[in-house]
Write a protein that holds these residues in place. Structure first.
Motif, PDB file in Angstrom:
ATOM      1  N   ILE A  63       0.854  -1.187   0.000  1.00 19.28           N
ATOM      2  CA  ILE A  63       0.000   0.000   0.000  1.00 19.28           C
ATOM      3  C   ILE A  63       0.891   1.239   0.000  1.00 19.28           C
ATOM      4  CG2 ILE A  63      -1.833   1.239   1.245  1.00 19.28           C
ATOM      5  CD1 ILE A  63      -2.604  -1.583   0.187  1.00 19.28           C
ATOM      6  N   GLY A  64       0.664   2.137  -0.922  1.00 19.69           N
ATOM      7  CA  GLY A  64       1.471   3.357  -1.001  1.00 19.69           C
ATOM      8  C   GLY A  64       0.770   4.518  -0.315  1.00 19.69           C
ATOM      9  N   VAL A  65       1.544   5.313   0.375  1.00 23.43           N
ATOM     10  CA  VAL A  65       1.012   6.573   0.923  1.00 23.43           C
ATOM     11  C   VAL A  65       1.866   7.688   0.333  1.00 23.43           C
ATOM     12  CG1 VAL A  65       0.695   7.969   2.992  1.00 23.43           C
ATOM     13  CG2 VAL A  65       0.120   5.566   3.047  1.00 23.43           C
ATOM     14  N   LEU A  66       1.256   8.516  -0.494  1.00 19.60           N
ATOM     15  CA  LEU A  66       1.994   9.579  -1.167  1.00 19.60           C
ATOM     16  C   LEU A  66       1.487  10.942  -0.720  1.00 19.60           C
ATOM     17  CD1 LEU A  66       2.001   8.189  -4.836  1.00 19.60           C
ATOM     18  CD2 LEU A  66       3.580   7.671  -3.005  1.00 19.60           C
ATOM     19  N   GLU A 229       8.630   4.610  -8.289  1.00 18.25           N
ATOM     20  CA  GLU A 229       8.731   3.480  -7.358  1.00 18.25           C
ATOM     21  C   GLU A 229       7.337   3.053  -6.895  1.00 18.25           C
ATOM     22  OE1 GLU A 229      12.097   3.167  -4.541  1.00 18.25           O
ATOM     23  OE2 GLU A 229      10.566   3.683  -3.079  1.00 18.25           O
ATOM     24  N   ALA A 230       6.531   4.048  -6.556  1.00 17.81           N
ATOM     25  CA  ALA A 230       5.164   3.747  -6.125  1.00 17.81           C
ATOM     26  C   ALA A 230       4.407   3.071  -7.271  1.00 17.81           C
ATOM     27  CB  ALA A 230       4.471   5.035  -5.702  1.00 17.81           C
ATOM     28  N   GLU A 231       4.636   3.578  -8.469  1.00 16.53           N
ATOM     29  CA  GLU A 231       3.944   3.052  -9.650  1.00 16.53           C
ATOM     30  C   GLU A 231       4.313   1.581  -9.867  1.00 16.53           C
ATOM     31  OE1 GLU A 231       4.433   5.865 -12.722  1.00 16.53           O
ATOM     32  OE2 GLU A 231       2.737   5.092 -13.882  1.00 16.53           O
ATOM     33  N   GLU A 232       5.604   1.289  -9.636  1.00 18.04           N
ATOM     34  CA  GLU A 232       6.071  -0.083  -9.880  1.00 18.04           C
ATOM     35  C   GLU A 232       5.601  -1.044  -8.793  1.00 18.04           C
ATOM     36  OE1 GLU A 232      10.332  -0.355 -10.416  1.00 18.04           O
ATOM     37  OE2 GLU A 232      10.315  -2.462  -9.808  1.00 18.04           O
ATOM     38  N   LEU A 233       5.599  -0.559  -7.549  1.00 14.05           N
ATOM     39  CA  LEU A 233       5.401  -1.496  -6.444  1.00 14.05           C
ATOM     40  C   LEU A 233       3.979  -1.573  -5.902  1.00 14.05           C
ATOM     41  CD1 LEU A 233       8.564  -0.883  -4.207  1.00 14.05           C
ATOM     42  CD2 LEU A 233       8.005  -2.955  -5.465  1.00 14.05           C
ATOM     43  N   CYS A 234       3.299  -0.420  -5.826  1.00 10.91           N
ATOM     44  CA  CYS A 234       2.094  -0.367  -4.993  1.00 10.91           C
ATOM     45  C   CYS A 234       0.867  -0.977  -5.671  1.00 10.91           C
ATOM     46  CB  CYS A 234       1.786   1.079  -4.602  1.00 10.91           C
ATOM     47  SG  CYS A 234       3.077   1.776  -3.590  1.00 10.91           S
ATOM     48  N   ASP A 235       0.149  -1.775  -4.871  1.00  8.15           N
ATOM     49  CA  ASP A 235      -1.102  -2.347  -5.366  1.00  8.15           C
ATOM     50  C   ASP A 235      -2.252  -1.354  -5.188  1.00  8.15           C
ATOM     51  OD1 ASP A 235      -0.046  -5.063  -5.867  1.00  8.15           O
ATOM     52  OD2 ASP A 235       0.293  -5.031  -3.706  1.00  8.15           O
ATOM     53  N   GLY A 249      -6.870   4.756  -4.653  1.00  9.25           N
ATOM     54  CA  GLY A 249      -7.194   3.813  -5.714  1.00  9.25           C
ATOM     55  C   GLY A 249      -5.957   3.118  -6.223  1.00  9.25           C
ATOM     56  N   THR A 250      -6.155   2.255  -7.200  1.00  9.75           N
ATOM     57  CA  THR A 250      -4.986   1.649  -7.839  1.00  9.75           C
ATOM     58  C   THR A 250      -4.350   2.732  -8.703  1.00  9.75           C
ATOM     59  OG1 THR A 250      -6.261   0.966  -9.731  1.00  9.75           O
ATOM     60  CG2 THR A 250      -6.106  -0.612  -7.915  1.00  9.75           C
ATOM     61  N   LYS A 251      -3.141   2.462  -9.198  1.00  8.21           N
ATOM     62  CA  LYS A 251      -2.501   3.515 -10.003  1.00  8.21           C
ATOM     63  C   LYS A 251      -3.324   3.821 -11.254  1.00  8.21           C
ATOM     64  CE  LYS A 251       0.535  -0.071 -11.580  1.00  8.21           C
ATOM     65  NZ  LYS A 251       1.718  -0.797 -11.215  1.00  8.21           N
ATOM     66  N   GLU A 252      -3.959   2.773 -11.801  1.00 10.48           N
ATOM     67  CA  GLU A 252      -4.775   2.996 -13.001  1.00 10.48           C
ATOM     68  C   GLU A 252      -5.979   3.892 -12.671  1.00 10.48           C
ATOM     69  OE1 GLU A 252      -3.776  -0.054 -12.046  1.00 10.48           O
ATOM     70  OE2 GLU A 252      -2.246  -0.398 -13.570  1.00 10.48           O
ATOM     71  N   GLN A 253      -6.588   3.588 -11.520  1.00  6.37           N
ATOM     72  CA  GLN A 253      -7.757   4.389 -11.127  1.00  6.37           C
ATOM     73  C   GLN A 253      -7.367   5.852 -10.902  1.00  6.37           C
ATOM     74  OE1 GLN A 253      -8.873   2.087  -7.699  1.00  6.37           O
ATOM     75  NE2 GLN A 253     -10.528   1.012  -8.792  1.00  6.37           N
ATOM     76  N   LEU A 254      -6.205   6.058 -10.286  1.00  3.89           N
ATOM     77  CA  LEU A 254      -5.767   7.439 -10.023  1.00  3.89           C
ATOM     78  C   LEU A 254      -5.489   8.189 -11.319  1.00  3.89           C
ATOM     79  CD1 LEU A 254      -3.436   6.965  -6.935  1.00  3.89           C
ATOM     80  CD2 LEU A 254      -5.667   8.050  -6.965  1.00  3.89           C
ATOM     81  N   LYS A 255      -4.834   7.481 -12.252  1.00  6.14           N
ATOM     82  CA  LYS A 255      -4.577   8.121 -13.553  1.00  6.14           C
ATOM     83  C   LYS A 255      -5.897   8.369 -14.261  1.00  6.14           C
ATOM     84  CE  LYS A 255      -0.269   5.689 -14.314  1.00  6.14           C
ATOM     85  NZ  LYS A 255       0.309   4.636 -15.160  1.00  6.14           N
ATOM     86  N   GLY A 256      -6.816   7.417 -14.071  1.00  9.39           N
ATOM     87  CA  GLY A 256      -8.121   7.515 -14.730  1.00  9.39           C
ATOM     88  C   GLY A 256      -8.905   8.726 -14.278  1.00  9.39           C
ATOM     89  N   LEU A 257      -8.631   9.173 -13.064  1.00  9.35           N
ATOM     90  CA  LEU A 257      -9.328  10.354 -12.557  1.00  9.35           C
ATOM     91  C   LEU A 257      -9.094  11.562 -13.456  1.00  9.35           C
ATOM     92  CD1 LEU A 257      -8.629  10.226  -8.699  1.00  9.35           C
ATOM     93  CD2 LEU A 257     -10.832   9.980  -9.834  1.00  9.35           C
ATOM     94  N   LEU A 258      -7.946  11.564 -14.158  1.00  7.92           N
ATOM     95  CA  LEU A 258      -7.579  12.714 -14.972  1.00  7.92           C
ATOM     96  C   LEU A 258      -7.637  12.432 -16.475  1.00  7.92           C
ATOM     97  CD1 LEU A 258      -4.459  13.818 -12.963  1.00  7.92           C
ATOM     98  CD2 LEU A 258      -6.786  14.627 -12.715  1.00  7.92           C
ATOM     99  N   ALA A 259      -7.984  11.199 -16.791  1.00  8.51           N
ATOM    100  CA  ALA A 259      -7.877  10.783 -18.197  1.00  8.51           C
ATOM    101  C   ALA A 259      -8.721  11.620 -19.138  1.00  8.51           C
ATOM    102  CB  ALA A 259      -8.244   9.322 -18.325  1.00  8.51           C
TER     103      ALA A 259
END
Lengths: 286, 245, 269
Positions: A63-66, A229-235, A249-259
Motif C-alpha cells: 500500500i502506497g502513501v503519497l 517506485e510507487a507506480e512499480e510497487l504499490c497495489d 485507488g490503484t494507479k490505473e484508477q488514479l490516472k483515470g481520474l484525470l484521463a
C-alpha cells in the motif's frame, strides 16, 4: 521456513490493518514575546497533524502513501505502527485493537527507514541483528538461524562480520531491511526505503520489497517521493494532503481520474502517476 | 564556562574541607619550608585561579581550528589570505574577557574562604597575569596543531589538563613530587607562572628578583610558539590537500 | 523473566562490542582516574597525619583513597556511560528503533549499566585492588572480602546506572546531571575526605548520595575507617537509597513511555 509469515489467519477480512477515522493532534508550546516585559511566555497551540484518515493494509499487498512534505505521512505511519496513540479513531490489526494492545502489535510489525541511521556502526551486521533480535526476545539457535537466513536473503552473507561503518549505502540499506525482518513481522512500514541509492541497488531493493509482500505474504505500507517506485510497487495508493486522504485507488484508477480532463492531457498519451498526483493536490488546494 | 568555574571553585573547596574540617589547620613543617611560610588557603587559591586561566586560554586557542574544521568553515578560512597569527590573536582577545571572568569568580570564592589576595590589584600582579596569558597562548598554538593532527579534542585536552593539575604545583608545592616529575613539570609554562604569581602575590616580591622564572616563561613561550608555527604550517598543507584534494 | 534476561544480556554484549578497545574508555576510566588519584594523594602531603579517623601515614592514606576512588569510578562510569550512550543512540537513530520493540525498558536500562560496569571499570578496579594489597588492607586472611566488596559495588552501581540511563535515555539534554553528579558527589560522598569530619550540613547532604553508604560500608569492612553511624545504619541507608532509585527508575520509564505514546518523542523537554 524462516521466511514464512507467522500468524496467518484464515479469515480474509481479519488479515489486514484497518484504520478508521484516525485523528492526531499535537500540543505545541510556543514562546511568545509580550509587548511589555522582558521574558516571553509560552502559549499552547493545537496542531492537527492528521485530521481524518481511514485506510486498510491487507497482507500480501503493498500500500502506497503519497503526499508532499507536511501532508501527515510520518504521523500516519507512527500511528499505524503503534509508536504513537491516535487522539481519536480506531485501529485494528488482524482483528485485535492496536491502541489497547500496542506491545502485542509491536511484536508483529516493524519499521524500515531510508538513510544510514538506525544501525550501530561499530558493530557488525551479525552483531546488529543479534542485538535487535534479542530485543524481541529471540535467542539461541533460533536467532542464529533467523540471522543466517536474513543475511542470505539480503545478500550480506559475505560481509556478515564486517563493521557497518565500512558498508556502502546500499549494503546499509539491505541490512536495514534485514533488521526490519528480524522479528518476522506480519506488517512492514517502509519509509522511503530507496532514499539516496543508485538505480541498480534501488531496483534490487524494490524487487526484495515486492517479494516480501507478494511471495512471503506480508502487508507493506510504503511511503516514497519517487513516484515511479510507487507506480512499480504499490497495489493500492492513498494520497494525503494536510492530514486528510484526498484520493485513493490503484494507479490505473488514479490516472483515470484525470484521463478525460483536457487541461491535463495534452497529448494522446495517458497521464503519468506523477502528473496525476500533482494535479490532484493542486485541485484539492484550489 | 560554568563548568570551568565549577571545577576551579571545587579545586578550592576540596582543600578547604581537608584543611579546615579534617586536618584542622595542622600543616607539616615541610609545607612551611616549601611555601616560604605562605598561608595554605592563599597558596591553593592562587594556584587554582591561575590554573583556570591556563585551562581557559589553552582550551579556546587549542580548539579554535579544529572547531572550524568540524563545522566545515575551515575550508573558507584557508582560502583567505589572512595572517594566521591575526586569527589566533582574535581568538585570544575574544576569550580573554571570559577567561578573566572565570579567574575573577575563582578568586572571589577564594577570598570568601579566607585567602589573602591583597596584592591582586597591583601592576605587578597584572604584569604576571599578562605574561602568563601570553605563555598559555603560545602553548595553545602548539596544542591547536596537536589537536588538528590527532583530530581529537576531548582526550587531548583532558589528559593535558589532568597532567598539569598533578605536576604543576597548583594544590601543593612541587617539592612533594618525585624528582622525575618535578623536572617534567618544567616543560609547562604554568609551573613557573604559578611560582611567579605566588611570589608576587604572597610575598610582594618585585619582578626583578624573579628574573629566572620570567626568563623560563619567555623561553617556554618561544619554544611552544616555534613548535606551533612550524607544525601548523605542515598541518595546513595536509589540510589543504585533504579538503581540496 | 526469560525475555528480561535476554534483553539484559543483549545490552551487555552490545556495550562490549561497541566500546571494545575504545581509547576513550582507557583514558577516561583508567588513566585520568589514576592521575586524579595521585593528585589527591599529593594534596594530602602538606598535612600532618595523626591517625585522625584512621589515616595515620602514607599507606593508610593510599588505602583510604583507593577504596574511595574505586567506588567513585564505578558510580561515575555510570554517569558518563549513560550520557554518552544516550547521545550516541539519539544521534544514530537506534534509540528510536529500540523503542519500536516490545523489549522491557527496565531490562534495557539495567543491562546498559551492568554492561558499562563490566566493560569499563575492571581496569581501574584492578589498580585499586593491587593498591589495597600493597597497603596490606587486603591480605590472605581477609581475601574473601574482595568479592563481597565487588558484589556490593556491582549491585549498587547497576541500580544507580539504571536510574541514570532512564534519565538520560528520555531527555534531550541532561548534561546538567553530569555537573551535579561529578564534583558534588566526589566531595560529599567522602571519596577524598572522611564524611565524619564534615560539618553537620555537609553530612546531611552526603546522605543523598548512595555512594556515601557504599564507601562507608567498604571502608568499615576493610577496617580502614569506622562509621560514626554504625554499619547497620549504613546498610539500612544503602538499602533505602537502592529502593528509592529503583522506584524512580520505574516511574521515569513509565512516564517516558506514556509521553512517547502521546507525542512520539523520546524526551520530556
Amino acid at each position: 521456513m524462516y521466511g514464512a509469515v507467522k500468524g496467518r489467519l484464515e479469515d480474509q477480512d481479519a488479515r489486514k490493518i484497518i484504520a478508521q477515522h484516525l485523528v492526531k493532534d499535537y500540543i505545541l508550546k510556543e514562546k511568545i514575546m509580550e509587548k511589555s516585559g522582558l521574558f516571553g511566555r509560552k502559549q499552547k497551540r493545537v496542531i492537527h497533524a492528521v485530521k481524518d484518515i481511514s485506510l486498510e493494509i491487507p497482507q500480501e499487498k503493498i500500500i502506497g502513501v503519497l503526499g508532499i512534505n507536511g501532508a501527515g505521512k510520518t504521523t500516519t505511519i507512527r500511528m499505524l505502527a503503534s509508536i504513537i496513540a491516535p487522539t481519536s479513531g480506531s485501529l485494528t490489526m488482524n482483528g485485535v485493537d492496536a491502541v489497547k494492545n500496542h506491545l502485542w502489535i509491536k511484536e508483529r510489525i516493524n519499521v524500515i527507514s531510508g538513510g544510514e541511521r538506525n544501525l550501530y556502526w561499530r558493530l557488525t551486521a551479525k552483531e546488529n541483528l543479534r542485538y535487535f533480535g534479542s530485543l524481541y526476545g529471540l535467542s539461541g539457535v533460533d536467532l542464529d538461524k533467523r540471522i543466517a537466513y536474513l543475511l542470505r536473503t539480503v545478500g550480506l552473507e559475505e560481509a556478515a562480520n564486517v563493521p557497518v561503518e565500512r558498508y556502502s549505502k546500499g549494503m546499509k540499506q539491505r541490512l536495514q531491511i534485514a533488521r526490519g525482518l528480524i522479528n518476522d513481522p506480519i506488517y512492514l512500514f517502509m519509509d522511503e526505503p530507496t532514499l539516496g541509492l543508485d538505480i541498480v541497488i534501488a531496483k534490487e531493493i524494490r524487487n526484495l520489497v515486492s517479494d516480501l509482500a507478494h511471495k512471503e505474504g506480508r502487508g507493506i505500507l510504503l511511503t516514497t517521493h519517487y513516484i515511479s517506485e510507487a507506480e512499480e510497487l504499490c497495489d493500492y495508493i492513498y494520497i494525503l494532503d494536510k492530514g486528510r486522504i484526498i484520493a485513493e485507488g490503484t494507479k490505473e484508477q488514479l490516472k483515470g481520474l484525470l484521463a478525460y480532463e483536457p487541461k491535463v492531457v495534452t497529448s494522446v498519451q495517458e497521464p503519468s502517476l506523477e502528473e496525476a498526483l500533482i494535479e490532484i493536490i493542486n485541485r484539492c488546494n484550489s | 564556562m560554568v563548568s570551568r568555574i565549577v571545577t576551579g571553585v571545587t579545586q578550592i573547596i576540596f582543600p578547604y574541607f581537608m584543611y579546615h574540617y579534617y586536618i584542622h589547620g595542622n600543616l607539616n613543617s615541610e609545607f612551611h619550608e616549601y611555601a616560604n611560610g605562605a598561608d595554605y588557603m592563599t597558596y591553593v587559591v592562587l594556584g587554582s585561579a591561575l590554573n583556570v586561566l591556563a585551562v581557559s586560554t589553552l582550551m579556546n586557542i587549542g580548539r579554535a581550528l579544529i572547531t572550524e574544521l568540524r563545522e566545515g568553515t575551515l575550508e573558507t578560512l584557508l582560502m583567505t589570505p589572512m595572517p594566521r597569527y591575526a586569527y589566533f590573536c582574535g581568538c585570544l582577545l575574544e576569550q580573554t574577557a571570559r577567561a578573566l571572568l572565570e579567574f575573577g569568580a575563582v578568586t572571589a570564592v577564594g577570598a570568601l574562604v579566607g585567602a589573602d589576595l591583597g596584592y591582586l590589584f597591583s601592576v605587578r600582579a597584572a604584569a604576571v597575569i599578562l605574561l602568563a596569558v601570553f605563555s598559555f597562548f603560545c602553548m595553545g598554538i602548539a596544542l591547536s596543531s596537536l589537536m588538528l593532527y590527532t583530530r581529537d579534542t576531548y582526550l587531548t585536552q583532558n589528559t593535558l589538563f589532568i597532567t598539569m593539575n598533578l605536576v604543576c604545583g597548583i594544590m601543593y608545592p612541587l617539592q612533594y613530587l618525585p624528582a622525575g616529575l618535578q623536572y617534567a613539570a618544567q616543560i609547562f609554562p604554568l609551573t613557573p607562572a604559578v611560582s611567579l604569581f605566588r611570589n608576587v602575590m604572597i610575598e610582594n616580591q618585585s619582578l626583578s628578583v624573579n628574573q629566572l622564572l620570567i626568563w623560563q616563561i619567555v623561553l617556554l613561550s618561544g619554544v611552544y610558539l616555534l613548535i606551533g608555527t612550524v607544525w601548523y604550517k605542515k598541518m595546513e598543507l595536509k589540510l589543504v590537500e585533504s579538503i581540496f584534494g | 523473566m526469560k525475555k528480561f534476561l535476554i534483553v539484559m544480556k543483549a545490552e551487555i554484549t552490545k556495550q562490549q562490542q561497541h566500546d571494545y578497545h575504545s581509547a576513550y574508555v582507557y583514558f577516561s576510566l583508567l588513566i585520568w582516574p589514576i592521575l586524579g588519584f595521585f593528585e589527591v594523594y599529593y594534596a594530602y602531603k602538606p598535612f600532618e597525619l595523626t591517625d585522625y579517623m584512621g589515616i595515620e601515614d602514607g599507606k593508610t592514606l593510599l588505602a583510604f583513597l583507593g577504596t574511595g576512588f574505586m567506588a567513585y569510578t564505578c558510580f561515575w562510569s555510570m554517569v558518563q556511560n549513560a550520557w554518552s550512550m544516550a547521545n550516541q543512540e539519539r544521534r544514530g537513530g537506534t534509540l528510536e528503533i529500540a523503542s519500536l520493540t516490545p523489549a522491557s525498558r527496565l531490562a534495557m536500562s539495567y543491562g546498559r549499566a551492568l554492561g558499562a560496569l563490566i566493560q569499563e571499570v575492571w581496569m581501574f578496579v584492578c589498580f585499586c585492588g593491587f593498591l589495597l594489597m600493597y597497603t596490606k588492607t587486603i591480605r590472605w586472611d581477609n581475601l574473601f572480602l574482595l568479592p563481597a566488596v565487588l558484589l556490593l559495588l556491582i549491585i549498587s552501581s547497576t541500580v544507580w546506572g539504571g536510574m541514570l540511563n532512564a534519565v538520560f535515555l528520555f531527555s534531550r539534554d541532561a548534561s546538567i546531571v553530569m555537573d551535579v553528579f561529578d564534583m558534588p558527589m566526589t566531595l560529599f560522598s567522602g571519596t577524598r575526605v572522611p564524611v565524619d569530619s564534615f560539618p553537620c550540613w555537609a553530612r546531611i547532604v552526603s546522605m543523598v548520595f548512595p555512594l556515601t553508604y557504599c564507601i562507608n560500608i567498604i571502608r568499615f569492612a576493610l577496617h580502614i575507617q569506622k562509621s560514626s553511624r554504625g554499619w547497620q545504619a549504613e546498610i539500612l541507608g544503602l538499602l533505602i537509597c537502592l529502593g528509592v532509585m529503583t522506584a524512580v527508575t520505574v516511574f521515569l520509564i513509565g512516564r517516558a513511555e506514556r509521553h512517547n505514546r502521546e507525542t512520539g518523542e523520546l524526551q520530556f523537554y
